[in-house]
Design an enzyme around this catalytic site. Structure first.
Site, PDB file in Angstrom:
ATOM      1  N   LYS A  12      40.766  34.901  49.205  1.00  0.00           N
ATOM      2  CA  LYS A  12      40.400  33.724  48.411  1.00  0.00           C
ATOM      3  C   LYS A  12      41.438  33.534  47.308  1.00  0.00           C
ATOM      4  O   LYS A  12      41.476  34.250  46.315  1.00  0.00           O
ATOM      5  CB  LYS A  12      39.011  33.865  47.776  1.00  0.00           C
ATOM      6  CG  LYS A  12      38.495  32.493  47.373  1.00  0.00           C
ATOM      7  CD  LYS A  12      37.776  32.394  46.063  1.00  0.00           C
ATOM      8  CE  LYS A  12      38.451  32.601  44.777  1.00  0.00           C
ATOM      9  NZ  LYS A  12      39.254  31.475  44.279  1.00  0.00           N
ATOM     10  N   SER A  58      41.891  38.303  35.685  1.00  0.00           N
ATOM     11  CA  SER A  58      41.562  38.672  34.305  1.00  0.00           C
ATOM     12  C   SER A  58      40.640  39.896  34.256  1.00  0.00           C
ATOM     13  O   SER A  58      39.890  40.181  35.199  1.00  0.00           O
ATOM     14  CB  SER A  58      40.877  37.490  33.620  1.00  0.00           C
ATOM     15  OG  SER A  58      39.689  37.184  34.313  1.00  0.00           O
ATOM     16  N   THR A  59      40.682  40.578  33.133  1.00  0.00           N
ATOM     17  CA  THR A  59      39.809  41.729  32.907  1.00  0.00           C
ATOM     18  C   THR A  59      38.340  41.304  32.976  1.00  0.00           C
ATOM     19  O   THR A  59      37.505  42.008  33.553  1.00  0.00           O
ATOM     20  CB  THR A  59      40.155  42.349  31.538  1.00  0.00           C
ATOM     21  OG1 THR A  59      41.481  42.891  31.643  1.00  0.00           O
ATOM     22  CG2 THR A  59      39.190  43.443  31.135  1.00  0.00           C
ATOM     23  N   GLU A 111      44.935  38.522  25.126  1.00  0.00           N
ATOM     24  CA  GLU A 111      45.944  38.067  26.091  1.00  0.00           C
ATOM     25  C   GLU A 111      46.014  36.532  26.027  1.00  0.00           C
ATOM     26  O   GLU A 111      45.092  35.843  26.454  1.00  0.00           O
ATOM     27  CB  GLU A 111      45.560  38.521  27.499  1.00  0.00           C
ATOM     28  CG  GLU A 111      46.681  38.308  28.492  1.00  0.00           C
ATOM     29  CD  GLU A 111      46.285  38.663  29.925  1.00  0.00           C
ATOM     30  OE1 GLU A 111      45.126  38.437  30.306  1.00  0.00           O
ATOM     31  OE2 GLU A 111      47.164  39.146  30.669  1.00  0.00           O
ATOM     32  N   GLU A 154      43.487  44.732  39.313  1.00  0.00           N
ATOM     33  CA  GLU A 154      44.781  44.627  38.604  1.00  0.00           C
ATOM     34  C   GLU A 154      44.565  43.519  37.581  1.00  0.00           C
ATOM     35  O   GLU A 154      44.474  42.353  37.958  1.00  0.00           O
ATOM     36  CB  GLU A 154      45.899  44.218  39.566  1.00  0.00           C
ATOM     37  CG  GLU A 154      46.154  45.182  40.708  1.00  0.00           C
ATOM     38  CD  GLU A 154      46.967  46.389  40.289  1.00  0.00           C
ATOM     39  OE1 GLU A 154      47.460  46.434  39.145  1.00  0.00           O
ATOM     40  OE2 GLU A 154      47.102  47.307  41.116  1.00  0.00           O
ATOM     41  N   CYS A 159      51.105  39.139  33.705  1.00  0.00           N
ATOM     42  CA  CYS A 159      50.212  40.202  33.243  1.00  0.00           C
ATOM     43  C   CYS A 159      50.965  41.172  32.344  1.00  0.00           C
ATOM     44  O   CYS A 159      50.400  41.719  31.405  1.00  0.00           O
ATOM     45  CB  CYS A 159      49.623  40.927  34.437  1.00  0.00           C
ATOM     46  SG  CYS A 159      50.852  41.391  35.655  1.00  0.00           S
TER      47      CYS A 159
HETATM   48  P1  NAD Z   1      40.946  34.855  36.807  1.00  0.00           P
HETATM   49  O1  NAD Z   1      40.302  36.183  36.611  1.00  0.00           O
HETATM   50  O2  NAD Z   1      40.378  33.695  36.115  1.00  0.00           O
HETATM   51  O3  NAD Z   1      40.932  34.467  38.368  1.00  0.00           O
HETATM   52  C1  NAD Z   1      41.460  35.343  39.335  1.00  0.00           C
HETATM   53  C2  NAD Z   1      40.736  35.098  40.641  1.00  0.00           C
HETATM   54  O4  NAD Z   1      39.365  35.419  40.465  1.00  0.00           O
HETATM   55  C3  NAD Z   1      40.785  33.635  41.111  1.00  0.00           C
HETATM   56  O5  NAD Z   1      40.920  33.601  42.509  1.00  0.00           O
HETATM   57  C4  NAD Z   1      39.432  33.108  40.690  1.00  0.00           C
HETATM   58  O6  NAD Z   1      38.981  32.029  41.475  1.00  0.00           O
HETATM   59  C5  NAD Z   1      38.559  34.332  40.894  1.00  0.00           C
HETATM   60  N1  NAD Z   1      37.318  34.316  40.115  1.00  0.00           N
HETATM   61  C6  NAD Z   1      37.074  33.689  38.934  1.00  0.00           C
HETATM   62  N2  NAD Z   1      35.793  33.877  38.575  1.00  0.00           N
HETATM   63  C7  NAD Z   1      35.229  34.643  39.535  1.00  0.00           C
HETATM   64  C8  NAD Z   1      33.931  35.187  39.710  1.00  0.00           C
HETATM   65  N3  NAD Z   1      32.949  34.969  38.855  1.00  0.00           N
HETATM   66  N4  NAD Z   1      33.716  35.952  40.807  1.00  0.00           N
HETATM   67  C9  NAD Z   1      34.704  36.203  41.696  1.00  0.00           C
HETATM   68  N5  NAD Z   1      35.943  35.688  41.591  1.00  0.00           N
HETATM   69  C10 NAD Z   1      36.200  34.927  40.513  1.00  0.00           C
HETATM   70  O7  NAD Z   1      42.488  35.081  36.501  1.00  0.00           O
HETATM   71  P2  NAD Z   1      43.647  34.006  36.539  1.00  0.00           P
HETATM   72  O8  NAD Z   1      43.459  33.120  35.355  1.00  0.00           O
HETATM   73  O9  NAD Z   1      43.767  33.413  37.898  1.00  0.00           O
HETATM   74  O10 NAD Z   1      44.942  34.932  36.360  1.00  0.00           O
HETATM   75  C11 NAD Z   1      45.390  35.362  35.139  1.00  0.00           C
HETATM   76  C12 NAD Z   1      44.947  36.789  34.878  1.00  0.00           C
HETATM   77  O11 NAD Z   1      45.409  37.627  35.927  1.00  0.00           O
HETATM   78  C13 NAD Z   1      45.561  37.346  33.602  1.00  0.00           C
HETATM   79  O12 NAD Z   1      44.597  38.071  32.900  1.00  0.00           O
HETATM   80  C14 NAD Z   1      46.660  38.269  34.127  1.00  0.00           C
HETATM   81  O13 NAD Z   1      47.020  39.290  33.234  1.00  0.00           O
HETATM   82  C15 NAD Z   1      46.033  38.781  35.374  1.00  0.00           C
HETATM   83  N6  NAD Z   1      47.056  39.305  36.307  1.00  0.00           N
HETATM   84  C16 NAD Z   1      47.181  40.652  36.454  1.00  0.00           C
HETATM   85  C17 NAD Z   1      48.162  41.180  37.298  1.00  0.00           C
HETATM   86  C18 NAD Z   1      48.327  42.672  37.467  1.00  0.00           C
HETATM   87  O14 NAD Z   1      49.045  43.079  38.384  1.00  0.00           O
HETATM   88  N7  NAD Z   1      47.725  43.509  36.634  1.00  0.00           N
HETATM   89  C19 NAD Z   1      49.025  40.310  37.978  1.00  0.00           C
HETATM   90  C20 NAD Z   1      48.860  38.936  37.812  1.00  0.00           C
HETATM   91  C21 NAD Z   1      47.859  38.449  36.972  1.00  0.00           C
END
Ligand code: NAD
Length: 499
Positions: free
Chosen positions: A193, A247-248, A402, A269, A304
């Site tokens: 997804k 995200s965390t 962040e 991650e 990230c």
């Molecule tokens: P996000 O957590 O909002 O979304 C990530 C994914 O989770 C998306 O596919 C989203 O649709 C899904 N999601 C959102 N709510 C959900 C829920 N309730 N249940 C299940 N899935 C859900 O993150 P984002 O805004 O897409 O990405 C940015 C974040 O990702 C930042 O915090 C960044 O640091 C992190 N990130 C980490 C790494 C790493 O390797 N550590 C790499 C890239 C990004």
């Protein structure tokens, strides 16, 4: 492909020819959502709707999981000879290279990434990753143990079954490729997804996997919103594992969903607040400054591991800020992501732009000095110009949270002890960098920084022998390394009485 010679007009002309895959890919078929609904994916540089994409719900996830389970049980992929899986994943990676122009355009249009970043970083890194995992196909295995001769005991390493992969928008192609490599090569079936802000390149991935000879139902791509499709994967009773990057906050939700359903494995991650620690004894200040500038403004700060906390020792503090400001002014070009000269594209959405601008207001109110930027940069599109706060203290929200945008914070320090304490005073622990000529300081910080990656006198470098993953609330997963394979397999003892 000699992409460096491509012009802005080349990319715009190619963009007009694109055809988008907007449906779900389930069991090798492109299908609409069961309820027929869609969501818009929007170009953040122009505000235009690129496409209407199928919006998956629990029913679509359930259909994909059922097909993935049947495919897994059929053995068409899970029981295939490892070298045959290797051949498919190698062809898959070759097809990504062949379709580089389309991948570059899809992620640029969807999330505003400068096109040359796709050509120089995201596409080669995705290909490298898949090739690496293809090569592991017949090199990771179980073992026969030393036992009493009356017994034969061996340990089998087996795939988990159905894996749900949930990926973010900041590296849409690359984050999916990082997870698909270990998940697929070990024989699992996958329901991917993608993030709803940037869904199109993952649909192309699904298409190319089939073209590479991957059996239908092994890689399913279900589009949809996080709280609908993502949550449905998290709560599904027949998903064996979640591989998550994001995200965390959402990482924690997925762990909760696992507990509420079938205790599926969850690797995460997540976010970061990376410190870059520059000591006055380091003899190549320009190199540290360059890494600091690209470390926070690369990918518009939507990384990230963005080096968002820059700790500078007091004797070089003013000089560091001067050189940082000069380099930003000369090298950071805010503009059209399809222009090869652009280094800063728009942020992913209007909401993200507003969020980042709000953090800039918070920084001002907290008493940090706005040394660079602070505005939108361009009048239209979701832009924020490269911004720097100086005289920051680590307790400020701009140093703790962040921001995920082009906003750096500079924190002065006097002693190594103080720098270490500040660097570790964070709920995150993804990455850190230290710049020093002193061997003892370098080793000490390598050991004592609480983060999954520590760079010494460099930044954001690594290969497939290094690990990618966090300490603390940056998550528990390990990507881009041999260790990732253990996250997509399970071990079993077979104990046989020979007496
Ligand atoms: P996000 O957590 O909002 O979304 C990530 C994914 O989770 C998306 O596919 C989203 O649709 C899904 N999601 C959102 N709510 C959900 C829920 N309730 N249940 C299940 N899935 C859900 O993150 P984002 O805004 O897409 O990405 C940015 C974040 O990702 C930042 O915090 C960044 O640091 C992190 N990130 C980490 C790494 C790493 O390797 N550590 C790499 C890239 C990004």
């Amino acid at each position: 492909m000699n992409a460096a010679s491509f012009t802005k007009s080349f990319w715009h002309d190619e963009a007009k020819k694109l055809e988008f895959r907007t449906k779900h890919l389930i069991n090798g078929e492109w299908v609409d959502s069961e309820d027929g609904t869609t969501f818009d994916t929007i170009n953040p540089a122009t505000g235009e709707t690129i496409a209407k994409v199928a919006s998956g719900k629990a029913a679509d996830i359930d259909k994909a999981v059922k097909n993935a389970r049947e495919t897994f049980k059929s053995g068409v992929w899970s029981m295939l000879a490892p070298r045959e899986r290797l051949a498919v994943i190698e062809r898959f990676s070759a097809l990504i290279e062949e379709n580089a122009v389309e991948f570059a355009l899809l992620d640029c249009l969807d999330m505003g990434k400068p096109v040359m970043d796709m050509i120089n970083i995201d596409i080669p890194e995705s290909v490298k990753n898949l090739k690496f995992f293809a090569e592991t196909a017949d090199k990771v295995h179980g073992s026969l143990t030393a036992t009493d001769p009356s017994v034969v005991h061996y340990i089998l390493r087996q795939p988990l079954g159905v894996v749900g992969l949930i990926t973010p928008w900041n590296y849409p192609l690359m984050m999916a490729a990082w997870k698909l490599g270990p998940a697929l090569i070990t024989g699992n079936s996958v329901v991917l997804k993608p993030a709803e802000q940037a869904p199109l390149s993952c649909a192309l991935l699904g298409d190319l996997f089939l073209k590479a000879g991957g059996p239908a139902g092994v890689l399913n791509v279900v589009q949809g919103l996080g709280e609908e499709a993502g949550k449905a994967i998290g709560l599904h009773p027949d998903v064996d594992k979640i591989g998550f990057t994001g995200s965390t906050e959402v990482g924690k939700l997925l762990m909760t969903y696992a507990g509420q359903s079938n205790m599926k494995r969850v690797t995460t991650e997540c976010g970061g607040k990376t410190p870059q620690i520059v000591f006055a004894d380091y003899d190549n200040l320009d190199k540290a400054v360059t890494s600091a500038v690209y470390g926070i403004y690369g990918n518009m700060g939507e990384m990230c591991n963005a080096g968002s906390r820059i700790l500078v020792q007091r004797p070089i503090y003013d000089e560091f800020i001067k050189r940082f400001s000069e380099l930003t002014a000369s090298n950071m070009v805010v503009g059209d992501p399809l222009d090869p000269d652009t280094t800063i594209g728009p942020l992913v959405t209007v909401e993200q732009q507003e969020r980042v601008l709000e953090y800039i207001e918070i920084g001002k109110k907290e008493g940090a000095t706005l040394a660079l930027g602070g505005g939108r940069g361009l009048n239209s599109g979701c832009y924020v110009e490269p911004t720097l706060f100086t005289d920051v203290t680590n307790s400020m929200r701009v140093a703790q949270e962040e921001i995920f945008g082009p906003v750096g914070t500079v924190i002065p320090f006097d002693t190594a002890e103080e720098a270490l304490e500040i660097a570790n005073d964070s709920l995150y622990g993804l990455a850190a960098a230290v710049w020093t000529n002193d061997l003892k300081t370098a080793h000490r910080f390598g050991r004592d920084l609480e983060s999954g990656f520590v760079w010494v006198n460099t930044f954001d470098i690594g290969d497939m022998t290094s690990i990618w993953g966090g300490y603390k609330q940056s998550g528990n997963g390990r990507d881009t390394c041999i260790e990732a394979l253990s996250q997509y397999t399970q071990t079993k003892s077979v104990w046989m009485d020979m007496a």
